[in-house]
Design an enzyme around this catalytic site. Structure first.
Site, PDB file in Angstrom:
ATOM      1  N   GLN A  75       0.810  -1.211  -0.065  1.00 55.05           N
ATOM      2  CA  GLN A  75       0.239   0.367  -0.021  1.00 55.05           C
ATOM      3  C   GLN A  75       0.859   1.275  -0.244  1.00 55.05           C
ATOM      4  O   GLN A  75       0.164   2.270   0.313  1.00 55.05           O
ATOM      5  CB  GLN A  75      -0.982  -0.144   1.585  1.00 55.05           C
ATOM      6  CG  GLN A  75      -2.253  -0.990   0.748  1.00 55.05           C
ATOM      7  CD  GLN A  75      -3.095  -0.558  -0.054  1.00 55.05           C
ATOM      8  OE1 GLN A  75      -3.290   0.464  -0.400  1.00 55.05           O
ATOM      9  NE2 GLN A  75      -3.785  -1.307  -0.520  1.00 55.05           N
ATOM     10  N   SER A  76       1.798   1.048  -0.660  1.00 53.97           N
ATOM     11  CA  SER A  76       2.734   2.270  -0.845  1.00 53.97           C
ATOM     12  C   SER A  76       2.768   3.634  -1.793  1.00 53.97           C
ATOM     13  O   SER A  76       1.585   3.558  -2.836  1.00 53.97           O
ATOM     14  CB  SER A  76       3.956   2.081  -1.224  1.00 53.97           C
ATOM     15  OG  SER A  76       5.062   3.134  -1.646  1.00 53.97           O
ATOM     16  N   ASN A  77       2.571   4.786  -1.032  1.00 59.10           N
ATOM     17  CA  ASN A  77       2.061   5.653  -0.929  1.00 59.10           C
ATOM     18  C   ASN A  77       2.917   6.501  -1.952  1.00 59.10           C
ATOM     19  O   ASN A  77       2.118   7.066  -3.311  1.00 59.10           O
ATOM     20  CB  ASN A  77       1.549   6.876   0.030  1.00 59.10           C
ATOM     21  CG  ASN A  77       0.432   6.636   0.704  1.00 59.10           C
ATOM     22  OD1 ASN A  77      -0.604   6.097   0.301  1.00 59.10           O
ATOM     23  ND2 ASN A  77       1.087   6.297   1.656  1.00 59.10           N
ATOM     24  N   CYS A  79       5.170   4.666  -3.758  1.00 60.98           N
ATOM     25  CA  CYS A  79       5.081   3.787  -5.307  1.00 60.98           C
ATOM     26  C   CYS A  79       3.168   4.282  -6.217  1.00 60.98           C
ATOM     27  O   CYS A  79       3.685   4.540  -7.708  1.00 60.98           O
ATOM     28  CB  CYS A  79       4.626   2.273  -5.174  1.00 60.98           C
ATOM     29  SG  CYS A  79       5.986   1.168  -4.416  1.00 60.98           S
TER      30      CYS A  79
END
Ligand code: PLP
Length: 344
Positions: A75-77, A79
């Site tokens: 859930q990387s913002n 990325c």
């Protein structure tokens, strides 16, 4: 001192809003709390990472890279912002993601479509919609072999005659620091407009680039504002080391005659991480609900919620008694909220 910033692309919608949270400040008593809304840097590109990407993507373009490689959690913002901005610039984006704990070693690399029933939501859904290629690795494989994975992926593109540009976790490196060095100038202007000469500035810290850039930026401006990062994963000791390393690399590249790494004050509070990165606790979810109801501001459980909760706790303990004004930098993260819906 003459330090000039490198070329950047205009990607973020800046300056972002700066406003007092009147109802919340009255509710808790103590200093006035201001919000620097870096969640307003854009819609799909919302949050802090796009400020760093303005500089990083400019460098990628100057190297004629056709592929952007970066990494992060599922859930990387960071990325998601990189996937969106790569699409906007017509570049291929390849994300190397740390998968869920259940992921077995055998299924590496994992096909993202198989994740539809477990966590294909929030940022990951947007990564996919923006056309990013997604490779998912087991947490063990990811943490032990990340450097090798980057190198092997880059070599595979090279074999196809495609130049790729690697962005580290959270975009935190010497070039990425520029994002919040320039944001520090923007915040300084916000504070001057409100006649505030000494404020405590607070942000969430994950990979350290926001805290590092703000600390260095304020130091370069020679003002009386303090910067504190509230850690969401690693220890204060880790952040001190990581930020010093990035600043040292920044000096070598952009300001060789200086030595800030030694004099820079790096202040990190690691008391509100809870059970671990991306793991919540009841007081955190309560805080997110309170702030939403009093101010219409949405925080997320991974980053901004923990930092905001920590800030309120520290205010009630008197840690900010010396300040009339506290500035919370809202670094975004709204899409990371959705996978937590059952916790509310
Ligand atoms: C990445 C992130 C942070 C942490 O910023 P770093 O520069 O990585 O320390 C804070 N908040 C949100 C919403 C983020 O996505």
């Amino acid at each position: 001192m003459n330090i000039s910033a490198p070329r950047r692309l205009a990607l973020a919608h800046t300056p972002t809003p700066f406003r007092a949270l009147e109802r919340l400040s009255a509710h808790i008593g103590g200093p006035r709390i201001w919000l620097k809304s870096d969640d307003y840097t854009g819609a799909v590109i919302s949050g802090n990472k796009i400020r760093k990407l303005e500089f990083l993507m400019a460098e990628a373009q100057s190297q004629n890279a056709g592929v952007i490689l970066t990494c992060g959690g599922l859930q990387s913002n960071h990325c998601r912002a990189t996937a969106a901005v790569s699409a906007q610039l017509g570049l291929r984006c390849h994300l190397l993601l740390r998968g869920p704990a259940e992921l077995s070693e055998q299924s590496i690399p994992f096909n993202a479509n198989e994740l539809f029933d477990q966590g294909f939501d929030g940022n990951l859904l947007l990564d996919n919609l923006c056309g990013a290629k997604i490779s998912i690795f087991s947490p063990k494989h990811y943490s032990q072999r990340l450097e090798d994975i980057f190198r092997e992926t880059q070599q595979a593109y090279y074999a196809e005659k495609k130049a790729s540009y690697c962005i580290p976790t959270g975009g935190s490196n010497a070039m990425g620091l520029w994002g919040y060095i320039s944001a520090a100038e923007e915040i300084e202007k916000d504070l001057m407009r409100e006649n505030i000469s000494s404020a405590a500035i607070i942000c969430a810290s994950g990979s350290g680039g926001t805290q590092g850039g703000l600390s260095l930026g304020m130091h370069l401006l020679n003002n009386a504002h303090s910067v504190t990062g509230f850690a969401v994963c690693d220890s204060a000791h880790y952040f001190k080391h990581k930020i010093e390393e990035d600043v040292r690399e920044w000096q070598q590249r952009f300001a060789p005659s200086t030595d800030f790494a030694k004099t820079l004050n790096i202040s990190t509070n690691d008391g509100y991480i809870g059970p671990g990165y991306a793991l919540g606790y009841p007081e955190l979810f309560d805080c997110i609900r309170t702030v939403a109801q009093l101010e219409g501001v949405i925080l997320d459980p991974v980053y901004t919620g923990k930092a905001f909760y920590g800030m309120l706790e520290e205010i009630s303990r008197g840690a900010y008694d010396g300040f009339d004004d506290v500035v919370f930098v809202h670094t975004g993260g709204i899409f990371g909220l959705f996978p937590y819906k059952t916790d509310f």
